[in-house]
Write a protein that holds these residues in place. Structure first.
Motif, PDB file in Angstrom:
ATOM      1  N   LEU A  68       0.827  -1.425   0.094  1.00  0.00           N
ATOM      2  CA  LEU A  68       0.037  -0.092   0.070  1.00  0.00           C
ATOM      3  C   LEU A  68       0.902   1.438  -0.212  1.00  0.00           C
ATOM      4  O   LEU A  68       0.755   2.364  -0.852  1.00  0.00           O
ATOM      5  CB  LEU A  68      -0.805   0.031   1.175  1.00  0.00           C
ATOM      6  CG  LEU A  68      -2.095  -0.910   1.249  1.00  0.00           C
ATOM      7  CD1 LEU A  68      -2.873  -0.981   2.468  1.00  0.00           C
ATOM      8  CD2 LEU A  68      -2.834  -0.826   0.179  1.00  0.00           C
ATOM      9  N   ALA A  69       1.894   1.140   0.660  1.00  0.00           N
ATOM     10  CA  ALA A  69       3.015   2.360   0.666  1.00  0.00           C
ATOM     11  C   ALA A  69       3.578   2.560  -0.763  1.00  0.00           C
ATOM     12  O   ALA A  69       3.628   3.837  -1.055  1.00  0.00           O
ATOM     13  CB  ALA A  69       3.841   2.165   1.580  1.00  0.00           C
TER      14      ALA A  69
ATOM     15  N   GLY B 297      -8.570 -12.933   2.250  1.00  0.00           N
ATOM     16  CA  GLY B 297      -7.544 -12.500   3.049  1.00  0.00           C
ATOM     17  C   GLY B 297      -7.725 -11.163   3.616  1.00  0.00           C
ATOM     18  O   GLY B 297      -8.731 -10.470   3.275  1.00  0.00           O
ATOM     19  N   MET B 298      -6.849 -10.675   4.598  1.00  0.00           N
ATOM     20  CA  MET B 298      -6.903  -9.603   5.068  1.00  0.00           C
ATOM     21  C   MET B 298      -6.816  -8.288   4.145  1.00  0.00           C
ATOM     22  O   MET B 298      -7.275  -7.270   4.267  1.00  0.00           O
ATOM     23  CB  MET B 298      -5.645  -9.182   5.891  1.00  0.00           C
ATOM     24  CG  MET B 298      -5.603 -10.047   7.473  1.00  0.00           C
ATOM     25  SD  MET B 298      -3.847  -9.780   8.121  1.00  0.00           S
ATOM     26  CE  MET B 298      -3.861  -8.221   8.510  1.00  0.00           C
ATOM     27  N   GLU B 299      -6.234  -8.498   2.940  1.00  0.00           N
ATOM     28  CA  GLU B 299      -5.935  -7.608   2.132  1.00  0.00           C
ATOM     29  C   GLU B 299      -7.315  -7.279   1.422  1.00  0.00           C
ATOM     30  O   GLU B 299      -7.585  -6.102   0.781  1.00  0.00           O
ATOM     31  CB  GLU B 299      -4.810  -7.871   1.182  1.00  0.00           C
ATOM     32  CG  GLU B 299      -5.316  -9.259   0.297  1.00  0.00           C
ATOM     33  CD  GLU B 299      -4.629 -10.571   0.774  1.00  0.00           C
ATOM     34  OE1 GLU B 299      -4.395 -11.470   0.166  1.00  0.00           O
ATOM     35  OE2 GLU B 299      -4.634 -10.555   2.029  1.00  0.00           O
TER      36      GLU B 299
ATOM     37  N   PRO C  91      -9.126  -2.090  -0.412  1.00  0.00           N
ATOM     38  CA  PRO C  91     -10.493  -1.130  -0.406  1.00  0.00           C
ATOM     39  C   PRO C  91     -10.426  -0.030   0.637  1.00  0.00           C
ATOM     40  O   PRO C  91     -10.956   1.209   0.219  1.00  0.00           O
ATOM     41  CB  PRO C  91     -11.627  -2.061  -0.433  1.00  0.00           C
ATOM     42  CG  PRO C  91     -11.064  -3.436  -0.728  1.00  0.00           C
ATOM     43  CD  PRO C  91      -9.926  -3.300  -0.198  1.00  0.00           C
ATOM     44  N   GLU C  92     -10.428  -0.418   1.889  1.00  0.00           N
ATOM     45  CA  GLU C  92     -10.391   0.881   2.918  1.00  0.00           C
ATOM     46  C   GLU C  92      -9.308   1.841   2.523  1.00  0.00           C
ATOM     47  O   GLU C  92      -9.522   3.224   3.038  1.00  0.00           O
ATOM     48  CB  GLU C  92      -9.928   0.416   4.244  1.00  0.00           C
ATOM     49  CG  GLU C  92     -11.131  -0.596   4.897  1.00  0.00           C
ATOM     50  CD  GLU C  92     -10.841  -0.979   6.173  1.00  0.00           C
ATOM     51  OE1 GLU C  92      -9.676  -0.978   6.813  1.00  0.00           O
ATOM     52  OE2 GLU C  92     -11.752  -1.736   6.926  1.00  0.00           O
ATOM     53  N   ALA C  93      -8.093   1.307   1.853  1.00  0.00           N
ATOM     54  CA  ALA C  93      -7.219   2.576   1.334  1.00  0.00           C
ATOM     55  C   ALA C  93      -7.216   2.819   0.275  1.00  0.00           C
ATOM     56  O   ALA C  93      -6.578   4.189  -0.320  1.00  0.00           O
ATOM     57  CB  ALA C  93      -5.604   1.849   1.312  1.00  0.00           C
ATOM     58  N   GLY C  94      -8.491   2.627  -0.320  1.00  0.00           N
ATOM     59  CA  GLY C  94      -8.838   3.586  -1.594  1.00  0.00           C
ATOM     60  C   GLY C  94      -8.362   2.757  -2.861  1.00  0.00           C
ATOM     61  O   GLY C  94      -8.282   3.388  -3.877  1.00  0.00           O
ATOM     62  N   ILE C  95      -7.568   1.674  -2.883  1.00  0.00           N
ATOM     63  CA  ILE C  95      -7.120   1.261  -4.042  1.00  0.00           C
ATOM     64  C   ILE C  95      -7.919  -0.003  -4.528  1.00  0.00           C
ATOM     65  O   ILE C  95      -8.723  -0.652  -3.639  1.00  0.00           O
ATOM     66  CB  ILE C  95      -5.490   0.521  -3.511  1.00  0.00           C
ATOM     67  CG1 ILE C  95      -4.762   1.455  -3.059  1.00  0.00           C
ATOM     68  CG2 ILE C  95      -4.855  -0.122  -4.762  1.00  0.00           C
ATOM     69  CD1 ILE C  95      -4.525   2.671  -3.610  1.00  0.00           C
ATOM     70  N   ALA C  96      -7.983  -0.129  -5.728  1.00  0.00           N
ATOM     71  CA  ALA C  96      -9.025  -1.077  -6.379  1.00  0.00           C
ATOM     72  C   ALA C  96      -8.467  -2.686  -6.178  1.00  0.00           C
ATOM     73  O   ALA C  96      -7.015  -2.737  -6.101  1.00  0.00           O
ATOM     74  CB  ALA C  96      -8.793  -0.871  -7.911  1.00  0.00           C
ATOM     75  N   PHE C  97      -9.268  -3.372  -5.961  1.00  0.00           N
ATOM     76  CA  PHE C  97      -8.813  -4.790  -5.405  1.00  0.00           C
ATOM     77  C   PHE C  97      -9.592  -5.812  -6.323  1.00  0.00           C
ATOM     78  O   PHE C  97     -10.875  -5.754  -6.466  1.00  0.00           O
ATOM     79  CB  PHE C  97      -9.230  -4.906  -4.152  1.00  0.00           C
ATOM     80  CG  PHE C  97      -8.823  -6.324  -3.257  1.00  0.00           C
ATOM     81  CD1 PHE C  97      -7.789  -6.538  -2.898  1.00  0.00           C
ATOM     82  CD2 PHE C  97      -9.978  -7.424  -3.374  1.00  0.00           C
ATOM     83  CE1 PHE C  97      -7.380  -8.031  -2.508  1.00  0.00           C
ATOM     84  CE2 PHE C  97      -9.851  -8.597  -2.794  1.00  0.00           C
ATOM     85  CZ  PHE C  97      -8.383  -8.959  -2.482  1.00  0.00           C
ATOM     86  N   LYS C  98      -8.700  -6.801  -6.523  1.00  0.00           N
ATOM     87  CA  LYS C  98      -9.315  -8.149  -7.301  1.00  0.00           C
ATOM     88  C   LYS C  98      -8.839  -9.318  -6.397  1.00  0.00           C
ATOM     89  O   LYS C  98      -7.675  -9.547  -6.338  1.00  0.00           O
ATOM     90  CB  LYS C  98      -8.803  -8.107  -8.804  1.00  0.00           C
ATOM     91  CG  LYS C  98      -9.327  -9.183  -9.425  1.00  0.00           C
ATOM     92  CD  LYS C  98     -10.662  -9.222  -9.858  1.00  0.00           C
ATOM     93  CE  LYS C  98     -11.032 -10.294 -10.750  1.00  0.00           C
ATOM     94  NZ  LYS C  98     -12.574 -10.060 -11.394  1.00  0.00           N
TER      95      LYS C  98
END
Length: 370
Positions: free
Chosen positions: A19-20, A42-44, A49-56
């Motif tokens: 994320l960094a 998983g945790m990710e 998504p909480e960090a505002g990054i698109a997730f698949k």
């Protein structure tokens, strides 16, 4: 515009560095397109998504340590993950794929490398994880946090010592501001104790005894985060022993969300040896008494701790040997020698890579298809 896939999971130690890196890439170019690929449960799946990054999310699970029916099931999931990854790559068309460790990195980085997509790894620990050790042979470059890890990869021509990104606020506060934030005095020696967000039972039990000893030392301040799981039992133990845990020079709390301020006024850290925590210690220039988590994968926390010991920046107490008397003796020895404590702090600072994120982003942009 660069399109980047990030992958890593299983623990926060793999997720937060990814994320960094994502934030660093976006800070350099807001038009960067980023997709985080992780295990669907998983945790990710929550943190990204909480960090505002698109997730698949894709299939996957870590291999059991013993051969069993579960092993076959996991291998089946891994093959499914390879197929799912291929579809993700075809849909997203990344210019670069970055893996930060954990079993999800395996199928994602491997498939990308087979498709000849530029690939990078980032290894946080002094003893590299098995996934990264295997993938190192097929990726373009391997970025490492500790120089000690380089010898374990067998591909020295691919290695880049970059460090581990830390929060920008680390090292950004004065001692006075940090102490004031916790209602403490800036002219008194301060200990910071933490076993992580969930806590470390062995460390907490030892600290109960230490606090008992410190009751006779009002000149020493303590910020002690017990962790959420062990907070209630720790407070109960303090009360049972009639230790005045609410004394004005002590802060016994459940969770420490203000780490930059805490580090700003800390003279000695006592806690686990996760790579992220140590990276922040090194940037802040703080010595430590490290109690490595004994069940970390491949005992990597002990290897992390030994890297600081060899540099003269820390002392180590194994979890199996950690008790109140041993911990207090180590603390007492160090705080009685201010010059030694200062020397250890300087040694810690020399290990730091404060420009880690800039180095990583530079290497990402230099490696990606443009």
């Amino acid at each position: 515009m660069v399109r980047v896939i990030l992958t890593g999971g299983g623990t926060g130690g793999h997720i937060y560095p990814a994320l960094a890196i994502a934030k660093g890439l976006l800070a350099r170019d807001a038009n960067t397109q980023i997709l985080y690929v992780g295990i669907q449960d998983g945790m990710e799946a929550r943190l990204v998504p909480e960090a505002g990054i698109a997730f698949k999310g894709i299939s996957g699970k870590g291999l059991p340590r013993k051969l069993s029916l579960d092993t076959i099931k996991v291998i089946g999931k891994s093959f499914k993950a390879l197929w799912e990854t291929k579809n993700v790559l075809r849909e997203f068309h990344p210019d670069l794929v970055i893996g930060t460790g954990g079993y999800v990195s395996g199928p994602v980085v491997l498939t990308a490398a087979l498709f000849k997509i530029p690939t990078l790894l980032h290894e946080q620990n002094a003893w590299p994880g098995i996934t990264n050790r295997i993938l190192a042979r097929v990726v373009n470059k391997v970025m490492v946090t500790f120089p000690e890890s380089i010898a374990h990869f067998g591909v020295k021509n691919k290695m880049e010592l970059v460090g581990l990104p830390v929060r920008q606020e680390i090292g950004g506060y004065s001692r006075e501001i940090g102490a004031k934030h916790f209602g403490l005095r800036s002219d008194r020696l301060t200990l910071l104790v933490t076993g992580g967000s969930r806590g470390a039972r062995t460390l907490n039990l030892a600290m109960v005894k230490v606090l008992e000893c410190l009751a006779q030392r009002p000149d020493i301040q303590v910020i002690w985060a017990t962790g959420s799981v062990t907070y209630a039992e720790t407070i109960a133990e303090l009360k049972q022993r009639e230790i005045p845990w609410e004394s004005p020079q002590w802060r016994v709390i459940e969770y420490l969300k203000d780490m930059p301020e805490a580090l700003a006024c800390t003279d000695l850290y006592i806690g686990r040896a996760g790579a992220a925590s140590l990276a922040e210690l090194m940037v802040a220039g703080i010595p430590g008494i490290l109690i490595p988590y004994p069940f970390a994968a491949e005992n990597h926390q002990e290897h992390n701790a030994q890297a600081l010991v060899q540099a003269g920046a820390a002392q180590v107490i194994l979890d199996s040997e950690c008790n109140g008397e041993r911990l207090w003796n180590e603390i007492k020895l160090l705080i009685s020698q201010p010059s030694l404590l200062a020397k250890m702090g300087e040694a810690s600072r020399t290990l730091a890579q404060p420009k880690a994120l800039d180095k990583i982003v530079d290497l990402c942009l230099a490696t990606a298809w443009r």
